[in-house]
Design an enzyme around this catalytic site. Structure first.
Site, PDB file in Angstrom:
ATOM      1  N   ASP A   1       0.095   8.183  17.336  1.00 32.56           N
ATOM      2  CA  ASP A   1       0.312   9.561  17.759  1.00 32.56           C
ATOM      3  C   ASP A   1      -0.430   9.899  19.048  1.00 32.56           C
ATOM      4  O   ASP A   1      -1.527   9.396  19.314  1.00 32.56           O
ATOM      5  CB  ASP A   1      -0.172  10.532  16.668  1.00 32.56           C
ATOM      6  CG  ASP A   1       0.674  10.487  15.402  1.00 32.56           C
ATOM      7  OD1 ASP A   1       1.682   9.758  15.382  1.00 32.56           O
ATOM      8  OD2 ASP A   1       0.330  11.204  14.438  1.00 32.56           O
TER       9      ASP A   1
ATOM     10  N   TYR B   1       7.331   8.064  17.322  1.00 27.59           N
ATOM     11  CA  TYR B   1       7.627   8.012  15.881  1.00 27.59           C
ATOM     12  C   TYR B   1       8.894   8.811  15.563  1.00 27.59           C
ATOM     13  O   TYR B   1       9.767   8.349  14.820  1.00 27.59           O
ATOM     14  CB  TYR B   1       6.420   8.567  15.131  1.00 27.59           C
ATOM     15  CG  TYR B   1       6.445   8.433  13.631  1.00 27.59           C
ATOM     16  CD1 TYR B   1       5.940   7.291  13.010  1.00 27.59           C
ATOM     17  CD2 TYR B   1       6.932   9.463  12.829  1.00 27.59           C
ATOM     18  CE1 TYR B   1       5.933   7.179  11.619  1.00 27.59           C
ATOM     19  CE2 TYR B   1       6.930   9.361  11.446  1.00 27.59           C
ATOM     20  CZ  TYR B   1       6.425   8.212  10.848  1.00 27.59           C
ATOM     21  OH  TYR B   1       6.419   8.116   9.468  1.00 27.59           O
TER      22      TYR B   1
ATOM     23  N   TYR C   1       5.370  15.156   4.262  1.00 33.21           N
ATOM     24  CA  TYR C   1       3.982  14.696   4.334  1.00 33.21           C
ATOM     25  C   TYR C   1       3.522  14.275   2.935  1.00 33.21           C
ATOM     26  O   TYR C   1       3.452  15.080   2.011  1.00 33.21           O
ATOM     27  CB  TYR C   1       3.091  15.795   4.931  1.00 33.21           C
ATOM     28  CG  TYR C   1       3.237  15.844   6.445  1.00 33.21           C
ATOM     29  CD1 TYR C   1       4.399  16.346   7.030  1.00 33.21           C
ATOM     30  CD2 TYR C   1       2.250  15.323   7.282  1.00 33.21           C
ATOM     31  CE1 TYR C   1       4.568  16.341   8.414  1.00 33.21           C
ATOM     32  CE2 TYR C   1       2.409  15.328   8.663  1.00 33.21           C
ATOM     33  CZ  TYR C   1       3.562  15.839   9.215  1.00 33.21           C
ATOM     34  OH  TYR C   1       3.733  15.824  10.576  1.00 33.21           O
ATOM     35  N   ILE C   2       3.243  12.979   2.806  1.00 39.18           N
ATOM     36  CA  ILE C   2       2.903  12.375   1.519  1.00 39.18           C
ATOM     37  C   ILE C   2       1.431  11.972   1.557  1.00 39.18           C
ATOM     38  O   ILE C   2       0.915  11.582   2.620  1.00 39.18           O
ATOM     39  CB  ILE C   2       3.805  11.122   1.263  1.00 39.18           C
ATOM     40  CG1 ILE C   2       5.297  11.463   1.455  1.00 39.18           C
ATOM     41  CG2 ILE C   2       3.543  10.546  -0.135  1.00 39.18           C
ATOM     42  CD1 ILE C   2       5.865  12.533   0.555  1.00 39.18           C
TER      43      ILE C   2
ATOM     44  N   ARG D   1       0.856  -1.199   0.000  1.00 41.49           N
ATOM     45  CA  ARG D   1       0.000   0.000   0.000  1.00 41.49           C
ATOM     46  C   ARG D   1       0.884   1.238   0.000  1.00 41.49           C
ATOM     47  O   ARG D   1       2.062   1.170   0.364  1.00 41.49           O
ATOM     48  CB  ARG D   1      -0.877   0.045   1.257  1.00 41.49           C
ATOM     49  CG  ARG D   1      -1.954  -1.013   1.272  1.00 41.49           C
ATOM     50  CD  ARG D   1      -2.952  -0.779   2.392  1.00 41.49           C
ATOM     51  NE  ARG D   1      -2.351  -0.843   3.708  1.00 41.49           N
ATOM     52  CZ  ARG D   1      -2.590   0.050   4.675  1.00 41.49           C
ATOM     53  NH1 ARG D   1      -3.383   1.077   4.470  1.00 41.49           N
ATOM     54  NH2 ARG D   1      -2.026  -0.090   5.862  1.00 41.49           N
TER      55      ARG D   1
ATOM     56  N   THR E   1       2.033   4.507  12.992  1.00 40.59           N
ATOM     57  CA  THR E   1       1.973   5.641  13.922  1.00 40.59           C
ATOM     58  C   THR E   1       1.052   5.295  15.086  1.00 40.59           C
ATOM     59  O   THR E   1       0.087   4.522  14.922  1.00 40.59           O
ATOM     60  CB  THR E   1       1.414   6.927  13.246  1.00 40.59           C
ATOM     61  OG1 THR E   1       0.183   6.596  12.591  1.00 40.59           O
ATOM     62  CG2 THR E   1       2.384   7.509  12.254  1.00 40.59           C
TER      63      THR E   1
ATOM     64  N   GLN F   1       4.408  13.090  18.662  1.00 41.47           N
ATOM     65  CA  GLN F   1       5.053  11.918  18.039  1.00 41.47           C
ATOM     66  C   GLN F   1       6.407  11.585  18.689  1.00 41.47           C
ATOM     67  O   GLN F   1       7.373  11.295  17.976  1.00 41.47           O
ATOM     68  CB  GLN F   1       5.286  12.176  16.552  1.00 41.47           C
ATOM     69  CG  GLN F   1       4.057  12.012  15.671  1.00 41.47           C
ATOM     70  CD  GLN F   1       4.437  11.791  14.213  1.00 41.47           C
ATOM     71  OE1 GLN F   1       5.284  12.480  13.684  1.00 41.47           O
ATOM     72  NE2 GLN F   1       3.823  10.811  13.580  1.00 41.47           N
TER      73      GLN F   1
ATOM     74  N   GLY G   1       6.017   0.949   8.441  1.00 44.62           N
ATOM     75  CA  GLY G   1       5.967   1.893   9.558  1.00 44.62           C
ATOM     76  C   GLY G   1       4.546   2.093  10.044  1.00 44.62           C
ATOM     77  O   GLY G   1       3.588   1.971   9.271  1.00 44.62           O
TER      78      GLY G   1
HETATM   79  N1  CAA Z   1       2.829  22.983  18.829  1.00 46.57           N
HETATM   80  C1  CAA Z   1       2.378  23.492  20.017  1.00 46.57           C
HETATM   81  N2  CAA Z   1       1.178  23.217  20.520  1.00 46.57           N
HETATM   82  C2  CAA Z   1       0.378  22.425  19.816  1.00 46.57           C
HETATM   83  C3  CAA Z   1       0.768  21.874  18.571  1.00 46.57           C
HETATM   84  C4  CAA Z   1       2.041  22.201  18.083  1.00 46.57           C
HETATM   85  N3  CAA Z   1       2.498  21.740  16.899  1.00 46.57           N
HETATM   86  N4  CAA Z   1      -0.233  21.117  18.090  1.00 46.57           N
HETATM   87  C5  CAA Z   1      -1.226  21.191  19.015  1.00 46.57           C
HETATM   88  N5  CAA Z   1      -0.847  21.987  20.039  1.00 46.57           N
HETATM   89  C6  CAA Z   1      -1.622  22.328  21.207  1.00 46.57           C
HETATM   90  C7  CAA Z   1      -3.038  22.652  20.808  1.00 46.57           C
HETATM   91  O1  CAA Z   1      -3.125  24.004  20.428  1.00 46.57           O
HETATM   92  C8  CAA Z   1      -3.802  22.363  22.096  1.00 46.57           C
HETATM   93  O2  CAA Z   1      -3.602  23.409  22.996  1.00 46.57           O
HETATM   94  P1  CAA Z   1      -4.880  24.065  23.721  1.00 46.57           P
HETATM   95  O3  CAA Z   1      -5.552  22.925  24.427  1.00 46.57           O
HETATM   96  O4  CAA Z   1      -4.274  25.089  24.629  1.00 46.57           O
HETATM   97  O5  CAA Z   1      -5.688  24.630  22.611  1.00 46.57           O
HETATM   98  C9  CAA Z   1      -3.042  21.177  22.688  1.00 46.57           C
HETATM   99  O6  CAA Z   1      -1.744  21.181  22.045  1.00 46.57           O
HETATM  100  C10 CAA Z   1      -3.714  19.853  22.403  1.00 46.57           C
HETATM  101  O7  CAA Z   1      -3.762  19.689  20.988  1.00 46.57           O
HETATM  102  P2  CAA Z   1      -4.743  18.689  20.314  1.00 46.57           P
HETATM  103  O8  CAA Z   1      -6.139  19.137  20.508  1.00 46.57           O
HETATM  104  O9  CAA Z   1      -4.303  18.451  18.897  1.00 46.57           O
HETATM  105  O10 CAA Z   1      -4.492  17.380  21.223  1.00 46.57           O
HETATM  106  P3  CAA Z   1      -5.023  15.975  21.018  1.00 46.57           P
HETATM  107  O11 CAA Z   1      -4.600  15.197  22.219  1.00 46.57           O
HETATM  108  O12 CAA Z   1      -6.433  15.933  20.608  1.00 46.57           O
HETATM  109  O13 CAA Z   1      -4.192  15.461  19.743  1.00 46.57           O
HETATM  110  C11 CAA Z   1      -2.328  14.849  18.491  1.00 46.57           C
HETATM  111  C12 CAA Z   1      -2.815  15.437  19.792  1.00 46.57           C
HETATM  112  C13 CAA Z   1      -2.845  13.418  18.332  1.00 46.57           C
HETATM  113  C14 CAA Z   1      -0.835  14.818  18.553  1.00 46.57           C
HETATM  114  C15 CAA Z   1      -2.830  15.686  17.295  1.00 46.57           C
HETATM  115  O14 CAA Z   1      -2.413  17.030  17.483  1.00 46.57           O
HETATM  116  C16 CAA Z   1      -2.224  15.210  15.987  1.00 46.57           C
HETATM  117  O15 CAA Z   1      -2.677  14.245  15.394  1.00 46.57           O
HETATM  118  N6  CAA Z   1      -1.176  15.880  15.483  1.00 46.57           N
HETATM  119  C17 CAA Z   1      -0.528  15.506  14.223  1.00 46.57           C
HETATM  120  C18 CAA Z   1       0.641  14.637  14.467  1.00 46.57           C
HETATM  121  C19 CAA Z   1       1.303  14.373  13.141  1.00 46.57           C
HETATM  122  O16 CAA Z   1       1.714  15.278  12.416  1.00 46.57           O
HETATM  123  N7  CAA Z   1       1.440  13.120  12.790  1.00 46.57           N
HETATM  124  C20 CAA Z   1       2.037  12.770  11.548  1.00 46.57           C
HETATM  125  C21 CAA Z   1       1.430  11.508  11.061  1.00 46.57           C
HETATM  126  S1  CAA Z   1       1.926  11.159   9.391  1.00 46.57           S
HETATM  127  C22 CAA Z   1       3.496  10.698   9.561  1.00 46.57           C
HETATM  128  O17 CAA Z   1       4.032  10.535  10.616  1.00 46.57           O
HETATM  129  C23 CAA Z   1       4.240  10.438   8.273  1.00 46.57           C
HETATM  130  C24 CAA Z   1       5.496  11.192   8.224  1.00 46.57           C
HETATM  131  O18 CAA Z   1       6.556  10.574   8.358  1.00 46.57           O
HETATM  132  C25 CAA Z   1       5.482  12.625   7.950  1.00 46.57           C
END
Ligand code: CAA
Length: 240
Positions: free
Chosen positions: A88, A147, A179-180, A12, A86, A144, A84
């Site tokens: 998260d 990860y 990010y793909i 996939r 995740t 992460q 791989g």
């Molecule tokens: N920096 C600082 N603060 C942040 C932030 C950041 N980048 N992102 C979120 N916050 C803060 C939010 O503003 C929030 O603060 P408040 O409560 O004061 O508003 C607090 O952190 C909680 O944030 P969330 O509501 O997002 O928290 P959650 O527990 O619901 O979710 C999470 C957390 C699961 C990490 C979600 O933010 C998320 O999915 N983030 C994306 C992670 C990501 O990029 N994963 C990549 C997957 S793809 C991959 O990994 C492939 C690759 O190789 C690129």
């Protein structure tokens, strides 16, 4: 020259695109996968390749799986460690299992595949290992720690094994995708993903084929002087 290549997580997303690009180079490609039988069957039929099921995080299963591939298809000269997962979540919400699963599969999988295939490459004096790291292993990513640590570990693993393989014509390189457009990235909440895409200078998600082309180059005979390197393919999101 045509060789036997194995791509982990190869049925996939980025893995499937890598299988296609290695096939286009004339290699005999085998895909490994861990869970999704339907996707594996579909991919195997579509590409006309064999798909072998095992969990690359499981050392014994990997040793057995690679031995089976070698006896049924031929000695493995090209390994692409793409598998791989995740899990998260911010550290305070992350369980030990979330940490351990990601380390075991994403980083442990590279060790297990190398243990199974590197000795043969060394004996035959030719090999290519390409490990799929991540922008998030280079730059970190909120939510992460597991990860990012595993992917960062992949970059160190690559540079260490490259030194061991160099005098046997075994190159070991990494690609750090940004990010793909895959299922993994689609699982990121829309509001979070929008903010991430806004920070990509090229202005869009990458395509799996854009990673696959880099892998095909690193696996070619022409790339024999490239080892221990990390190719960042991320639309300019992180310049490392
Ligand atoms: N920096 C600082 N603060 C942040 C932030 C950041 N980048 N992102 C979120 N916050 C803060 C939010 O503003 C929030 O603060 P408040 O409560 O004061 O508003 C607090 O952190 C909680 O944030 P969330 O509501 O997002 O928290 P959650 O527990 O619901 O979710 C999470 C957390 C699961 C990490 C979600 O933010 C998320 O999915 N983030 C994306 C992670 C990501 O990029 N994963 C990549 C997957 S793809 C991959 O990994 C492939 C690759 O190789 C690129």
């Amino acid at each position: 020259m045509a060789r036997v290549a194995i791509v982990t997580g190869g049925t996939r997303g980025i893995g499937k695109a890598i299988c296609q690009s290695l096939q286009a180079q004339g290699h005999t490609v085998v895909a490994n996968y861990a869970g999704n039988d339907d996707a594996a069957r579909k991919c195997a039929d579509e590409l006309g390749i064999e798909a072998y099921k095992w969990d690359v995080g499981d050392h014994e299963a990997t040793m057995e799986g690679c031995a089976k591939v070698a006896s049924e298809v031929g000695p493995i000269d090209i390994v692409v460690n793409n598998a791989g997962i995740t899990r998260d979540g911010t550290l305070h919400k992350m369980s030990f299992d979330d940490w351990n699963d990601v380390m075991r599969v994403n980083l442990g999988g590279c060790f297990n595949m190398a243990k199974a295939c590197f000795p043969g490459m060394r004996e035959r004096q030719w090999g290519r290992i390409v490990n799929i790291g991540s922008i998030n292993g280079q730059a970190g990513q909120y939510g992460q720690v597991n990860y990012a640590a595993a992917k960062s570990g992949i970059h160190g693993f690559t540079k260490a094994l490259a030194q061991e393989g160099a005098r046997y014509n075994v190159t070991v390189n990494a690609i750090a995708p940004g990010y793909i457009d895959t299922d993994m990235v689609a699982a990121v909440p829309d509001n979070v993903l929008e903010k991430i895409v806004a920070k990509i200078p090229v202005g869009r998600l990458g395509k799996a084929e854009e990673i696959a082309r880099g892998v095909a180059f690193l696996c070619s005979d022409e790339a024999g002087f490239v080892t221990g390197s990390t190719m960042s393919i991320n639309g300019g999101q992180h310049m490392y």
